[in-house]
Design a protein around this motif. Structure first.
Motif, PDB file in Angstrom:
ATOM      1  N   MET A  49     -24.805  11.808  15.857  1.00 51.64           N
ATOM      2  CA  MET A  49     -24.636   9.597  16.313  1.00 51.64           C
ATOM      3  C   MET A  49     -23.322   9.475  15.722  1.00 51.64           C
ATOM      4  O   MET A  49     -23.004   9.157  14.531  1.00 51.64           O
ATOM      5  CB  MET A  49     -25.807   9.402  16.421  1.00 51.64           C
ATOM      6  CG  MET A  49     -26.188   8.000  16.355  1.00 51.64           C
ATOM      7  SD  MET A  49     -27.800   7.012  16.139  1.00 51.64           S
ATOM      8  CE  MET A  49     -28.871   8.168  17.338  1.00 51.64           C
ATOM      9  N   ALA A  50     -22.526   8.223  16.542  1.00 51.23           N
ATOM     10  CA  ALA A  50     -21.911   8.101  16.126  1.00 51.23           C
ATOM     11  C   ALA A  50     -22.133   6.852  15.198  1.00 51.23           C
ATOM     12  O   ALA A  50     -23.634   5.937  15.074  1.00 51.23           O
ATOM     13  CB  ALA A  50     -20.864   6.767  17.364  1.00 51.23           C
ATOM     14  N   LEU A  51     -21.238   6.178  14.376  1.00 50.24           N
ATOM     15  CA  LEU A  51     -22.230   4.806  12.884  1.00 50.24           C
ATOM     16  C   LEU A  51     -22.311   4.027  13.253  1.00 50.24           C
ATOM     17  O   LEU A  51     -23.430   3.524  13.265  1.00 50.24           O
ATOM     18  CB  LEU A  51     -20.975   4.474  11.719  1.00 50.24           C
ATOM     19  CG  LEU A  51     -20.611   5.321  10.889  1.00 50.24           C
ATOM     20  CD1 LEU A  51     -19.469   4.697  10.154  1.00 50.24           C
ATOM     21  CD2 LEU A  51     -21.970   5.623   9.997  1.00 50.24           C
ATOM     22  N   ILE A  52     -21.506   3.540  14.842  1.00 45.41           N
ATOM     23  CA  ILE A  52     -21.588   1.671  15.016  1.00 45.41           C
ATOM     24  C   ILE A  52     -20.996   2.244  16.838  1.00 45.41           C
ATOM     25  O   ILE A  52     -20.144   2.828  16.826  1.00 45.41           O
ATOM     26  CB  ILE A  52     -20.923   1.133  14.674  1.00 45.41           C
ATOM     27  CG1 ILE A  52     -21.431  -0.491  15.485  1.00 45.41           C
ATOM     28  CG2 ILE A  52     -19.370   0.583  14.573  1.00 45.41           C
ATOM     29  CD1 ILE A  52     -21.072  -1.675  14.389  1.00 45.41           C
ATOM     30  N   ILE A  56     -28.771   0.375   6.904  1.00 48.51           N
ATOM     31  CA  ILE A  56     -28.136  -0.349   7.618  1.00 48.51           C
ATOM     32  C   ILE A  56     -27.905   1.221   8.092  1.00 48.51           C
ATOM     33  O   ILE A  56     -27.604   0.390   9.606  1.00 48.51           O
ATOM     34  CB  ILE A  56     -26.888  -0.014   6.180  1.00 48.51           C
ATOM     35  CG1 ILE A  56     -27.064  -1.262   5.215  1.00 48.51           C
ATOM     36  CG2 ILE A  56     -26.019  -0.793   6.668  1.00 48.51           C
ATOM     37  CD1 ILE A  56     -26.534  -1.280   3.923  1.00 48.51           C
ATOM     38  N   ARG A  57     -27.473   2.361   8.115  1.00 51.10           N
ATOM     39  CA  ARG A  57     -26.845   3.141   8.696  1.00 51.10           C
ATOM     40  C   ARG A  57     -27.920   3.433   9.779  1.00 51.10           C
ATOM     41  O   ARG A  57     -26.853   3.149  11.022  1.00 51.10           O
ATOM     42  CB  ARG A  57     -26.978   4.622   8.230  1.00 51.10           C
ATOM     43  CG  ARG A  57     -26.477   5.498   9.354  1.00 51.10           C
ATOM     44  CD  ARG A  57     -26.377   7.633   8.165  1.00 51.10           C
ATOM     45  NE  ARG A  57     -25.395   7.204   7.271  1.00 51.10           N
ATOM     46  CZ  ARG A  57     -25.607   7.072   6.243  1.00 51.10           C
ATOM     47  NH1 ARG A  57     -26.793   6.712   5.377  1.00 51.10           N
ATOM     48  NH2 ARG A  57     -24.778   7.586   5.201  1.00 51.10           N
ATOM     49  N   ALA A  58     -29.229   3.078   9.989  1.00 51.98           N
ATOM     50  CA  ALA A  58     -29.982   3.608  10.999  1.00 51.98           C
ATOM     51  C   ALA A  58     -29.983   2.325  11.939  1.00 51.98           C
ATOM     52  O   ALA A  58     -30.076   1.918  13.354  1.00 51.98           O
ATOM     53  CB  ALA A  58     -31.677   2.938  11.179  1.00 51.98           C
ATOM     54  N   ALA A 109     -22.825  -3.282  16.940  1.00 48.38           N
ATOM     55  CA  ALA A 109     -21.798  -2.524  18.387  1.00 48.38           C
ATOM     56  C   ALA A 109     -20.417  -3.462  17.549  1.00 48.38           C
ATOM     57  O   ALA A 109     -20.955  -4.308  16.585  1.00 48.38           O
ATOM     58  CB  ALA A 109     -21.969  -3.255  19.346  1.00 48.38           C
ATOM     59  N   LEU A 110     -19.088  -2.513  18.155  1.00 52.02           N
ATOM     60  CA  LEU A 110     -17.990  -3.425  17.811  1.00 52.02           C
ATOM     61  C   LEU A 110     -17.716  -3.318  19.429  1.00 52.02           C
ATOM     62  O   LEU A 110     -17.054  -2.793  20.004  1.00 52.02           O
ATOM     63  CB  LEU A 110     -17.290  -2.634  16.717  1.00 52.02           C
ATOM     64  CG  LEU A 110     -17.570  -2.305  15.376  1.00 52.02           C
ATOM     65  CD1 LEU A 110     -16.509  -1.076  15.082  1.00 52.02           C
ATOM     66  CD2 LEU A 110     -17.789  -3.457  14.651  1.00 52.02           C
ATOM     67  N   ILE A 111     -17.012  -4.645  19.552  1.00 49.15           N
ATOM     68  CA  ILE A 111     -17.183  -4.960  21.049  1.00 49.15           C
ATOM     69  C   ILE A 111     -15.239  -5.744  21.406  1.00 49.15           C
ATOM     70  O   ILE A 111     -14.968  -7.150  20.705  1.00 49.15           O
ATOM     71  CB  ILE A 111     -17.655  -6.524  21.368  1.00 49.15           C
ATOM     72  CG1 ILE A 111     -19.983  -5.616  21.295  1.00 49.15           C
ATOM     73  CG2 ILE A 111     -17.378  -6.766  22.359  1.00 49.15           C
ATOM     74  CD1 ILE A 111     -20.470  -6.802  21.731  1.00 49.15           C
ATOM     75  N   ALA A 167     -17.500   2.923   7.361  1.00 52.55           N
ATOM     76  CA  ALA A 167     -17.840   4.641   7.120  1.00 52.55           C
ATOM     77  C   ALA A 167     -17.223   4.972   5.280  1.00 52.55           C
ATOM     78  O   ALA A 167     -17.919   5.752   4.750  1.00 52.55           O
ATOM     79  CB  ALA A 167     -16.639   5.796   7.756  1.00 52.55           C
ATOM     80  N   ARG A 168     -16.008   3.774   4.958  1.00 54.66           N
ATOM     81  CA  ARG A 168     -16.482   4.901   3.548  1.00 54.66           C
ATOM     82  C   ARG A 168     -17.116   3.148   2.477  1.00 54.66           C
ATOM     83  O   ARG A 168     -17.158   3.928   1.811  1.00 54.66           O
ATOM     84  CB  ARG A 168     -14.394   3.767   3.124  1.00 54.66           C
ATOM     85  CG  ARG A 168     -14.003   3.821   1.563  1.00 54.66           C
ATOM     86  CD  ARG A 168     -12.376   3.443   2.033  1.00 54.66           C
ATOM     87  NE  ARG A 168     -12.788   2.127   1.427  1.00 54.66           N
ATOM     88  CZ  ARG A 168     -12.734   1.333   2.829  1.00 54.66           C
ATOM     89  NH1 ARG A 168     -11.819   1.501   3.685  1.00 54.66           N
ATOM     90  NH2 ARG A 168     -12.056   0.139   2.910  1.00 54.66           N
ATOM     91  N   LEU A 169     -17.394   2.334   3.060  1.00 54.09           N
ATOM     92  CA  LEU A 169     -18.518   1.852   1.981  1.00 54.09           C
ATOM     93  C   LEU A 169     -19.672   1.596   2.177  1.00 54.09           C
ATOM     94  O   LEU A 169     -20.845   1.155   1.143  1.00 54.09           O
ATOM     95  CB  LEU A 169     -18.305  -0.333   2.296  1.00 54.09           C
ATOM     96  CG  LEU A 169     -16.752  -0.418   2.117  1.00 54.09           C
ATOM     97  CD1 LEU A 169     -16.836  -2.242   3.413  1.00 54.09           C
ATOM     98  CD2 LEU A 169     -16.335  -0.634   0.588  1.00 54.09           C
ATOM     99  N   LEU A 170     -20.044   2.538   3.344  1.00 46.34           N
ATOM    100  CA  LEU A 170     -21.728   2.337   3.484  1.00 46.34           C
ATOM    101  C   LEU A 170     -21.938   3.657   2.689  1.00 46.34           C
ATOM    102  O   LEU A 170     -23.539   3.790   1.741  1.00 46.34           O
ATOM    103  CB  LEU A 170     -22.191   3.163   5.010  1.00 46.34           C
ATOM    104  CG  LEU A 170     -23.360   3.244   5.275  1.00 46.34           C
ATOM    105  CD1 LEU A 170     -24.282   2.507   5.599  1.00 46.34           C
ATOM    106  CD2 LEU A 170     -23.624   4.163   6.741  1.00 46.34           C
ATOM    107  N   PRO A 171     -21.459   4.773   2.080  1.00 48.28           N
ATOM    108  CA  PRO A 171     -21.969   5.152   0.949  1.00 48.28           C
ATOM    109  C   PRO A 171     -22.947   4.639  -0.546  1.00 48.28           C
ATOM    110  O   PRO A 171     -23.955   5.593  -0.864  1.00 48.28           O
ATOM    111  CB  PRO A 171     -21.190   6.681   1.534  1.00 48.28           C
ATOM    112  CG  PRO A 171     -20.728   6.520   2.080  1.00 48.28           C
ATOM    113  CD  PRO A 171     -20.140   5.122   2.592  1.00 48.28           C
TER     114      PRO A 171
END
Length: 435
Positions: free
Chosen positions: A1-4, A301-303, A310-312, A289-293
């Motif tokens: 699944m995509a991050l966002i 946050i991931r869920a 969304a990034l629109i 992707a870099r900061l989430l961990p």
């Protein structure tokens, strides 16, 4: 699944995709509704004994009486004195900023006098008693104590009653300290739907209040919804939301963290970014992707981002503003140059944060405006919590003898037209019929 999720307004499926993204199932869990209804009925009928029973059952706190569940002021003051100096200073600074901001909202009684001496106006008075619900245990938010209590006291409410659950007898010191700083008058160690019922209906020990404010779990929300009409309530809040309009010049890490700041509340929170630069959206996605961990609440946050974020990609910032008005977000950040020109185009938002340095988190804690905001698109017709929520207005009508001659004839004519003869006669009795 995509991050966002990535979306583009140029896609034929954009509108349907956006509707799906914004959809939130606000239907109530029937088991919660049934349990809440039973609790409220029991509290209404049995008062103190029901409150004691539920407090023992749900919070594992036994007490000989409801009076024994009151948390004395000396304990709040002790909690305040024992806070680390940095925490105490932060709470006091936040409280003062909230107080100063809300002072500007306070409405005053006003009147005007017509040529014939008739005086019309509005009398503004505070509510007599307000109940403030504050979550307890791990989910303790002293900032919410300030955001609810301070406007009530600025409005002139004589008595603010705070209820907060104390599971296993644990009392949160920062919440008690915030009560002392915020001007709360009394605190009771009870929570859940039973606390809402006690505030709404009163018990042998607790007097009923006029309005109940403050956040809580699903049972508290269901209880507030049910007692509305017996008392006022602030609002039924949905999941937290942030919408960011960015021109692509703010550091991507800043924007990623701003998205995290709401996503970390719970899995149903919503975080959306609108930007006309596809390459900038790539940068933000990489920052996510870099900061989430590194985030302690990374799983939440991931869920949240995967399910409702969304990034629109938009054509331009004008289109971003149109979409923002459609979404009517709880929090709107305008992270651009000359943000005011875009803010002028915004009609629907709970709170608007202008410029690159106005992070939403500052509004949550200490900027001054209230952080209790409309969610789930209700910013289209409702407002942040404020002093006006703790004041009510009464119309003033002082008709002069001369004024009664003019108004009486108008009123009588309209009353006859509606078939209400007593209304007409009441107005005509004041007429000087010799004229």
């Amino acid at each position: 699944m995509a991050l966002i999720t990535r979306l583009s307004t140029q896609s034929e499926s954009f509108n349907s995709a956006l509707r799906t993204l914004l959809a939130f199932d606000a239907s109530q869990d029937e088991s919660i509704e049934r349990a809440t209804a039973d609790i409220l009925k029991n509290v209404q009928q049995h008062g103190d004994s029901a409150v004691l029973d539920y407090t023992q059952r749900f919070d594992r706190v036994s007490a000989p009486s409801v009076a024994a569940l009151e948390i004395e002021r000396r304990e709040w003051l002790a909690a305040l004195d024992q806070l680390p100096s940095g925490q105490r200073q932060a709470l006091e600074t936040a409280a003062e900023r909230v107080r100063v901001y809300h002072d500007h909202q306070r409405a005053q009684t006003w009147t005007y006098t017509e040529a014939d001496g008739t005086v019309l106006g509005q009398k503004v008075t505070p509510l007599d008693r307000v109940g403030l619900y504050v979550p307890g245990g791990k989910a303790a938010y002293p900032s919410s104590v300030l955001m609810n209590a301070v406007p009530a006291k600025v409005a002139g409410v004589p008595e603010v009653i705070m209820v907060t659950p104390t599971p296993d007898g644990v009392r949160n010191p920062m919440v008690l300290a915030a009560a002392a700083i915020g001007g709360v008058d009394r605190v009771w160690g009870i929570g859940g739907a039973q606390a809402v019922g006690a505030l709404a209906y009163g018990t042998q020990t607790l007097s009923p209040v006029d309005k109940i404010v403050g956040p809580g779990n699903a049972y508290v929300a269901a209880a507030k919804r049910r007692v509305f009409g017996t008392v006022g309530i602030d609002m039924i809040a949905g999941p937290s939301e942030i919408l960011i309009i960015c021109d692509g010049a703010t550091p991507a890490d800043w924007i990623a963290m701003d998205l995290f700041s709401q996503a970390e509340h719970d899995e149903m929170a919503q975080a959306i970014l609108l930007c006309p630069s596809a390459s900038y959206l790539d940068e933000v996605e990489a920052a996510i992707a870099r900061l989430l961990p590194t985030m302690p609440r990374a799983d939440i946050i991931r869920a949240s981002l995967a399910g409702r974020g969304a990034l629109i990609l938009v054509q331009d910032l004008d289109e971003a503003c149109e979409i923002a008005n459609n979404i009517a977000p709880e929090h709107l950040e305008i992270s651009t140059e000359n943000p005011q020109q875009w803010a002028d185009k915004i009609r629907h938002a709970g709170a608007i944060f202008l410029g690159r340095y106005s992070s939403e988190s500052l509004g949550d804690y200490c900027a001054g405006p209230n952080h209790v905001l409309p969610t789930s698109r209700t910013a289209r017709f409702s407002s942040p919590l404020g002093v006006y929520d703790f004041q009510k207005r009464s119309s003033l009508i002082h008709v002069s003898q001369a004024g009664a001659q003019t108004l009486g004839r108008v009123a009588a004519t309209l009353a006859y037209g509606e078939g209400l003869q007593a209304h007409a006669a009441s107005a005509e009795y004041r007429l000087n019929l010799s004229n």
